[in-house]
Scaffold this motif. Sequence first.
Motif, PDB file in Angstrom:
ATOM      1  N   UNK A  82       0.847  -1.203   0.000  1.00 57.04           N
ATOM      2  CA  UNK A  82       0.000   0.000   0.000  1.00 57.04           C
ATOM      3  C   UNK A  82       0.884   1.256   0.000  1.00 57.04           C
ATOM      4  N   UNK A  83       0.659   2.200  -0.912  1.00 57.68           N
ATOM      5  CA  UNK A  83       1.599   3.319  -1.100  1.00 57.68           C
ATOM      6  C   UNK A  83       1.654   4.356   0.022  1.00 57.68           C
ATOM      7  N   UNK A  84       0.770   4.283   1.008  1.00 57.11           N
ATOM      8  CA  UNK A  84       0.838   5.184   2.160  1.00 57.11           C
ATOM      9  C   UNK A  84       0.705   6.662   1.768  1.00 57.11           C
ATOM     10  N   UNK A  85      -0.259   6.952   0.911  1.00 56.85           N
ATOM     11  CA  UNK A  85      -0.440   8.330   0.457  1.00 56.85           C
ATOM     12  C   UNK A  85      -0.777   9.299   1.595  1.00 56.85           C
ATOM     13  N   UNK A  86      -1.704   8.963   2.513  1.00 56.84           N
ATOM     14  CA  UNK A  86      -2.030   9.945   3.564  1.00 56.84           C
ATOM     15  C   UNK A  86      -0.836  10.395   4.401  1.00 56.84           C
TER      16      UNK A  86
END
Length: 438
Positions: A148-152
């Motif tokens: 999961x790219x951890x955008x937040x």
Amino acid sequence: MSSEMNRPAEAGQHPEPAAAAALSPSSSSHSAPLQPQTLREAVGPTYFPIALIARFPYAMMVVGVLTLVVAARDSISLGGLTSAMVGLGTACFGPLIGAAADRWGQRPVVLAAGVANSLALLLLAWTAYSPLGSWSVLSAAFLIGASAPQVPPMSRSRLVGIITGQLPAARQQKTLNGTMAYESAVDEVAFVFGPLVVGLLAAAMGPAAPIIGAAVLTAIFVTSFALHRTSRAVPHHTEHDVAPAPTRALFSPGLLVVLVGVLGIGLVFGSTLTSLTSFMDDAGHAERAGLAYSAMGVGSAAFALGAALFPTGFSLRARWLTFAALILVGAVGMRIAAAAAEPQLLLLMVALLVIGIGIGPTLVTVFSLVAQRSPQGRSATAMSMATTGIVVGQSAASAITGALAENYGTAVAALVPLLAAGVILVAAVVNWFLSRSR
């Protein structure tokens, strides 16, 4: 102003003077007039829409996986276990992705994670209908969470770096407060409306559609987020930089208690959605669960944005304690509605509204505390740990609440949101005393 906001910034909140000078357009007399006066000027007009849409695949993962596996394998228990594997993957690798971004910069790390996540999502869409055993589904789900790219947290880390490094000092604190409120509000929008998007896509195009859609959104918008010029706002560390704080600094009591609170918020998300689905199914309207759940999100997003207007005398620790108590009140109302002899839909909707009003400002508060308490050079790691807590809590609560609902009924399942609210409140109480001692 509150004690949290008056005291000097803790390690990791502000870049080193040299880094700040490098980031700031006013680092030389020739560029001083070009110093941005607002955050929007600093990041450009495309940043916020890209960062918002890039959050949706992350918020769709748990519910999308559950929907697909239950439909494809005809097993609620396997679906719940698969959702839990997403959370396990995120728990194991989410903080490592944040640490990698702190070390090598966000752009290469987010690009690599986005590509891997898109492939993992497509892999699950295939394995769910393949003749392969359950192990293949569980493995693909783990890979989805792990990549999961951890955008937040990446977005928060970028914006904190820009605010403290580029904006005039007199505007930094107010802008930081408003930015944390906005970031929490859009997180709430994604985590509440993500399941609604999953439901609409699944109903219109089939159970695999939400997972395939999440893969497409990841490929387009996470890539755009990675390539945006703001990715360089948080420079990676080299041997010439001031050494980041040791890893053990991430486990300080002040930061750990906030992470427990974030985990509680994730537990509320997962348990509320699952117990609500069971409640609506009992009432004969299972297909409306997503719409009912979105009612909680409206109040939550509105009050998260409104948190920027709170008076400075309303300290962060007081806000957390106040709104955690409100979440508990809403959870009690939800339990009463679920345990009634006849479905009490009106009471349930009021309870969801109260929970939402409490959740929004609580999200703003805990992420503001994470920003304050992040160790030097570990901001992306700390933010990733916090956001990971939401996904882990959501996944675990979905699996547990689903099993309770299936085996013991909605009234028992509705106890889980009550326990989750208790976790948030206990963490708020501990934080109250830790903040006073600090």
